[in-house]
Design a protein around this motif. Structure first.
Motif, PDB file in Angstrom:
ATOM      1  N   GLY A  78       0.759  -1.245   0.000  1.00 46.55           N
ATOM      2  CA  GLY A  78       0.000   0.000   0.000  1.00 46.55           C
ATOM      3  C   GLY A  78       0.787   1.290   0.000  1.00 46.55           C
ATOM      4  O   GLY A  78       0.197   2.369   0.171  1.00 46.55           O
ATOM      5  N   LEU A  79       2.093   1.252  -0.221  1.00 47.80           N
ATOM      6  CA  LEU A  79       2.883   2.484  -0.242  1.00 47.80           C
ATOM      7  C   LEU A  79       2.842   3.129  -1.628  1.00 47.80           C
ATOM      8  O   LEU A  79       2.870   2.437  -2.654  1.00 47.80           O
ATOM      9  N   ARG A  80       2.788   4.440  -1.635  1.00 47.84           N
ATOM     10  CA  ARG A  80       2.916   5.185  -2.893  1.00 47.84           C
ATOM     11  C   ARG A  80       4.399   5.305  -3.228  1.00 47.84           C
ATOM     12  O   ARG A  80       5.179   5.853  -2.452  1.00 47.84           O
ATOM     13  N   LEU A  81       4.781   4.781  -4.381  1.00 51.71           N
ATOM     14  CA  LEU A  81       6.167   4.811  -4.821  1.00 51.71           C
ATOM     15  C   LEU A  81       6.287   5.680  -6.064  1.00 51.71           C
ATOM     16  O   LEU A  81       5.408   5.673  -6.940  1.00 51.71           O
ATOM     17  N   VAL A  82       7.384   6.416  -6.146  1.00 49.96           N
ATOM     18  CA  VAL A  82       7.584   7.385  -7.221  1.00 49.96           C
ATOM     19  C   VAL A  82       8.869   7.061  -7.971  1.00 49.96           C
ATOM     20  O   VAL A  82       9.879   6.672  -7.370  1.00 49.96           O
ATOM     21  N   GLY A  83       8.816   7.211  -9.291  1.00 51.29           N
ATOM     22  CA  GLY A  83       9.998   7.033 -10.116  1.00 51.29           C
ATOM     23  C   GLY A  83      10.015   8.070 -11.221  1.00 51.29           C
ATOM     24  O   GLY A  83       8.991   8.705 -11.519  1.00 51.29           O
ATOM     25  N   TYR A  84      11.176   8.216 -11.848  1.00 51.70           N
ATOM     26  CA  TYR A  84      11.362   9.238 -12.873  1.00 51.70           C
ATOM     27  C   TYR A  84      11.870   8.556 -14.144  1.00 51.70           C
ATOM     28  O   TYR A  84      12.901   7.881 -14.122  1.00 51.70           O
ATOM     29  N   VAL A 123      15.561   5.229 -19.457  1.00 54.61           N
ATOM     30  CA  VAL A 123      16.068   5.139 -18.082  1.00 54.61           C
ATOM     31  C   VAL A 123      14.930   5.387 -17.096  1.00 54.61           C
ATOM     32  O   VAL A 123      14.174   6.347 -17.241  1.00 54.61           O
ATOM     33  N   LEU A 124      14.826   4.521 -16.102  1.00 53.34           N
ATOM     34  CA  LEU A 124      13.879   4.704 -15.008  1.00 53.34           C
ATOM     35  C   LEU A 124      14.661   4.803 -13.703  1.00 53.34           C
ATOM     36  O   LEU A 124      15.494   3.944 -13.411  1.00 53.34           O
ATOM     37  N   MET A 125      14.367   5.843 -12.919  1.00 56.98           N
ATOM     38  CA  MET A 125      15.079   6.091 -11.655  1.00 56.98           C
ATOM     39  C   MET A 125      14.063   6.123 -10.511  1.00 56.98           C
ATOM     40  O   MET A 125      13.549   7.197 -10.173  1.00 56.98           O
ATOM     41  N   PRO A 126      13.744   5.001  -9.907  1.00 58.22           N
ATOM     42  CA  PRO A 126      12.794   5.006  -8.794  1.00 58.22           C
ATOM     43  C   PRO A 126      13.401   5.582  -7.517  1.00 58.22           C
ATOM     44  O   PRO A 126      14.608   5.476  -7.264  1.00 58.22           O
ATOM     45  N   ASP A 127      12.550   6.203  -6.702  1.00 57.89           N
ATOM     46  CA  ASP A 127      12.883   6.484  -5.311  1.00 57.89           C
ATOM     47  C   ASP A 127      12.510   5.246  -4.507  1.00 57.89           C
ATOM     48  O   ASP A 127      11.345   4.830  -4.509  1.00 57.89           O
ATOM     49  N   ALA A 128      13.461   4.650  -3.821  1.00 59.72           N
ATOM     50  CA  ALA A 128      13.158   3.488  -2.985  1.00 59.72           C
ATOM     51  C   ALA A 128      12.216   3.891  -1.862  1.00 59.72           C
ATOM     52  O   ALA A 128      12.158   5.059  -1.449  1.00 59.72           O
ATOM     53  N   ARG A 129      11.470   2.918  -1.357  1.00 63.45           N
ATOM     54  CA  ARG A 129      10.614   3.196  -0.199  1.00 63.45           C
ATOM     55  C   ARG A 129      11.459   3.766   0.945  1.00 63.45           C
ATOM     56  O   ARG A 129      12.598   3.364   1.151  1.00 63.45           O
ATOM     57  N   GLY A 130      10.882   4.742   1.631  1.00 65.05           N
ATOM     58  CA  GLY A 130      11.623   5.399   2.702  1.00 65.05           C
ATOM     59  C   GLY A 130      12.618   6.432   2.211  1.00 65.05           C
ATOM     60  O   GLY A 130      13.401   6.961   3.001  1.00 65.05           O
TER      61      GLY A 130
END
Length: 314
Positions: A78-84, A123-130
C-alpha cells in the motif's frame, strides 16, 4: 541464597532492558526513515563523493535539463512509490532501471542515467521506499524493495512493449537491491544485472557497522534489532540477503567494487561473486572507496559495463 537469586534476577532484567533499549536505538539510527547525521563525518565515506550523489561530471546538471516523466505505483503493502522516467532519444526497448544507495534518491543517479541515455537506453530512476518522494517510514535494505522492483519492471514492459530488454543497475544499497531482485522469478525481458558495491546481507552490513561505529559485538544487539525490524518494518535483517538471492539467479551479473571500500567491506564482493552460479564477471577498481568506482576510473567503468551489456542485450 534468596538474596543471590534476587540479585541475579535484577541483573538479568537490567541486561534485557539494556539490550532492548540498545536495539531500539540502533533500529532508529539505521532502519527508521530519518536524517542520517552519523554518515556526515564517517571516515569510510570520505572517498564516496560519487558522481551519482554530487552531480560531478555533469550528471545532476544534465538531468535537470531533461524532460522527465514522473511515474507512480502502489506497492503490494500500500505504499505510494515514485519514479522518474527518461525516454531514449529514439524509440527502443533497451531500458535501464537504476537503484540508488542508502539515504539517496532516484534523481541522484544522474550520471548513470546520462551514461545509459547516451547509449540509447530508456532510463527509469525510482525512489526506494523510505527515500525521496516515495512513501514508507523505514528503509528496507533491498528486501521489500525487490518486490517493488518487480512492479517497476512490469511498468517498463507496459510502456515499451514485450520487446523490452532491461538491465538493472544498482549502487551500494541499490546494488544489494538488484541482487535481491535477481533471485526472484523474473519476466524474460530482464536480461542482465550490474551491481556496484552491494553488501552480502542487511545483517552482515549492519553488524559490521555496529562494530565499526560502537565497537560492539553483533550478539545480542543485532538479533534483537532484527526482531524489532520484523515488528516495525515487516522483514528481518536475516532474510534481507543478497547472497542467498544470488545463489538462485539465472541472470548474468557484473560485480563491481572499489578495492579501498571500507563502508561495505571489499571482501563481500568475492563472497557474492563465488556464490553466483550464472554467467558473471568481476571488476575491481583499485583506489576506489565506497560508491566511487565510476568516479575513480570512469573510462574503464564505462568500457566494462558496455562490453558486459553487449553480450546479453542486442
Amino acid at each position: 541464597m534468596r538474596k543471590m537469586v534476587l540479585l541475579l534476577v535484577v541483573f538479568m532484567v537490567f541486561v534485557c532492558v539494556a539490550i532492548i533499549l540498545a536495539s531500539f536505538y540502533f533500529y532508529n539510527v539505521a532502519v527508521k526513515r530519518s536524517t542520517k547525521d552519523f554518515l556526515r563525518d564517517n571516515e569510510d565515506l570520505k572517498q564516496a563523493t560519487t558522481p551519482s550523489s554530487t552531480g560531478s561530471m555533469g550528471g545532476s546538471e544534465w538531468l535537470q535539463r531533461q524532460s522527465l516523466e514522473t511515474w507512480q505505483i502502489t506497492s503490494a503493502d500500500g505504499l505510494r512509490l515514485v519514479g522518474y522516467y527518461l525516454p531514449a532519444p529514439e524509440t527502443t526497448g533497451k531500458t535501464a532501471i537504476l537503484a540508488h544507495g542508502y539515504t539517496s534518491h532516484g534523481k541522484q543517479m544522474g550520471s548513470f542515467a546520462r551514461f545509459y541515455h547516451e547509449m540509447g537506453y530508456n532510463v527509469l530512476m525510482p525512489d526506494a521506499r523510505g527515500h525521496g518522494e516515495s512513501g514508507g517510514n523505514y528503509i528496507g535494505f533491498g528486501w521489500p524493495e525487490r518486490k517493488d522492483y518487480l512492479l517497476w519492471i512490469d511498468q517498463v514492459v507496459d510502456r515499451v512493449g514485450p520487446e523490452a530488454q532491461i538491465v538493472l543497475h544498482g549502487i551500494s544499497m541499490g546494488g544489494a537491491t538488484v541482487m535481491m531482485v535477481s533471485g526472484e522469478e523474473l519476466t524474460e525481458q530482464v536480461k542482465v544485472i550490474v551491481e556496484d558495491c552491494g553488501y552480502t546481507s542487511a545483517y552482515d552490513e549492519l553488524a559490521y557497522q555496529l562494530k565499526k561505529m560502537y565497537n560492539l559485538s553483533p550478539f545480542p544487539i543485532m538479533p534483537a534489532t532484527s526482531v524489532i525490524t520484523r515488528w516495525k518494518a515487516g522483514y528481518s535483517l536475516y532474510e534481507a540477503s543478497a547472497l542467498k538471492q544470488v545463489k538462485k539467479t539465472r541472470l548474468p551479473i557484473l560485480f563491481i567494487h572499489g578495492e579501498e571500500d571500507r563502508f561495505v567491506p571489499f571482501e563481500m564482493v568475492w563472497e557474492l561473486y563465488e556464490a553466483c552460479p550464472s554467467e558473471k564477471e568481476i571488476y575491481v577498481v583499485k583506489g576506489a572507496g565506497h560508491g566511487n568506482a565510476y568516479g575513480t576510473d570512469r573510462a574503464m567503468y564505462v568500457q566494462r559495463v558496455r562490453d558486459f551489456l553487449a553480450r546479453f542485450i542486442q
